[in-house]
Design an enzyme around this catalytic site. Structure first.
Site, PDB file in Angstrom:
ATOM      1  N   ASP A  55      -9.935  -3.921  -5.197  1.00 27.26           N
ATOM      2  CA  ASP A  55      -9.180  -2.905  -4.467  1.00 27.26           C
ATOM      3  C   ASP A  55      -9.220  -1.605  -5.265  1.00 27.26           C
ATOM      4  OD1 ASP A  55      -7.262  -1.333  -3.182  1.00 27.26           O
ATOM      5  OD2 ASP A  55      -5.707  -2.858  -3.218  1.00 27.26           O
ATOM      6  N   SER A 115       0.836  -1.191   0.000  1.00 31.96           N
ATOM      7  CA  SER A 115       0.000   0.000   0.000  1.00 31.96           C
ATOM      8  C   SER A 115       0.878   1.251   0.000  1.00 31.96           C
ATOM      9  CB  SER A 115      -0.964  -0.049   1.198  1.00 31.96           C
ATOM     10  OG  SER A 115      -1.998   0.902   1.085  1.00 31.96           O
ATOM     11  N   HIS A 148      -7.956  -5.086  -0.602  1.00 34.56           N
ATOM     12  CA  HIS A 148      -6.819  -4.477   0.071  1.00 34.56           C
ATOM     13  C   HIS A 148      -6.641  -5.133   1.450  1.00 34.56           C
ATOM     14  CE1 HIS A 148      -4.145  -1.007  -0.409  1.00 34.56           C
ATOM     15  NE2 HIS A 148      -4.203  -0.833   0.899  1.00 34.56           N
TER      16      HIS A 148
END
Length: 307
Positions: free
Chosen positions: A247, A152, A277
């Site tokens: 995501d 991320s 995610h």
């Protein structure tokens, strides 16, 4: 994955972006290991500090899978929107990567927003990577076999570090990018499709993270925040990119992999179907998390010449 999301909803807890930052950090840390597998066995785990350019001592944790010196070394940069997350929230993941890949892993506690806004997180990460290149031997590692990874926001930092390493002539064996944020603006189709949904991460959470970290407007078009906008990507390290199908960030991850390929960079891209995610830290509940760990370890072993 649907069962995990339904379970999260049944808990009825407020979303992280509805909390003050300190409470959000505590809540994220409290829940970080709930769905993870037990800790992998390692020869040694050592806490240390790494100097930043302004004299700050950045916390770090070294994961050592075996007693022999000269192992490859991976710098891992945790996710959390530059605002939450820590060495502790990604401890079990780093243990698993070290154990399965057979390399040393150093997890960095870079400084977080809003106390430290852009570009501090990037500068801390880049400072750490340069320090590791110069001092790998003191950690029992091989300075000629370095790689960088993150998930991320940490994937954003890892991608930016790979660009900086190319510019500085620092050779990396691999950039292992896990659903990285790469775009300046959250305007892709996947942001429109998945961002409004009440899932693991959505538009409101992303806005909350980024508002803490970086000013709106032109500042967000700096490649250290949006690697997709780097002027060129020729000569950066080979990449392994892992994305979650459901995501908001999946489209910009695909776009970054495409740009790397167009620049002649070797790229492997895996899209894990039906997951969101944060799935990589859900090994007890989501088989794709366990598959991700095997795939990531295989990519690292291949890049480091360990197979």
């Amino acid at each position: 994955m649907r069962g995990v999301i339904q379970g999260m909803r049944r808990l009825g807890r407020p979303p992280l972006h509805a909390l003050p930052v300190a409470q959000a950090r505590a809540a994220y840390e409290a829940g970080a290991g709930v769905l993870e597998l037990p800790p992998a066995p390692l020869a040694q785990v050592q806490d240390l500090h790494i100097p930043a350019r302004d004299g700050a001592a950045l916390p770090a944790r070294l994961y050592v899978p075996g007693a022999q010196d000269g192992q490859p070394l991976l710098l891992f940069l945790h996710g959390g929107g530059f605002t939450i997350g820590s060495i502790a929230t990604h401890d079990l993941l780093c243990r698993a990567l070290a154990h399965q890949a057979g390399c040393r892993v150093l997890s960095l506690g870079y400084r977080l927003a809003p106390e430290h806004r852009f570009p501090t997180a990037f500068e801390d990460s880049w400072d750490a990577l340069q320090w590791l290149a110069a001092h790998a031997g003191t950690l029992g590692a091989d300075a000629t076999r370095l790689a960088v990874s993150g998930d991320s926001a940490g994937g954003t930092l890892a991608a930016a570090c790979a660009i900086a390493a190319r510019d500085a002539g620092l050779a990396l064996r691999l950039q292992l990018l896990i659903y990285p944020g790469t775009g300046a603006h959250q305007d892709t189709d996947s942001h429109r499709r998945f961002g409004p949904a009440d899932m693991v991460i959505g538009s409101a959470a992303i806005d909350w993270f980024f508002d803490h970290y970086i000013a709106p407007g032109a500042a967000r078009e700096d490649w250290r925040f949006a690697p997709l906008l780097a002027p060129d990507l020729d000569g950066v390290a080979p990449a392994w990119v892992a994305l979650a199908e459901c995501d908001p960030l999946v489209d910009e991850g695909i776009a970054y992999a495409d740009r790397l390929r167009l620049a002649g960079v070797p790229v492997d891209l895996d899209i894990y179907r039906g997951v969101t995610h944060e799935f990589i830290k859900m090994g007890r509940a989501v088989p794709e998390a366990r598959q991700f760990q095997r795939d990531a370890a295989r990519a690292l072993r291949g890049a480091f010449g360990l197979d």
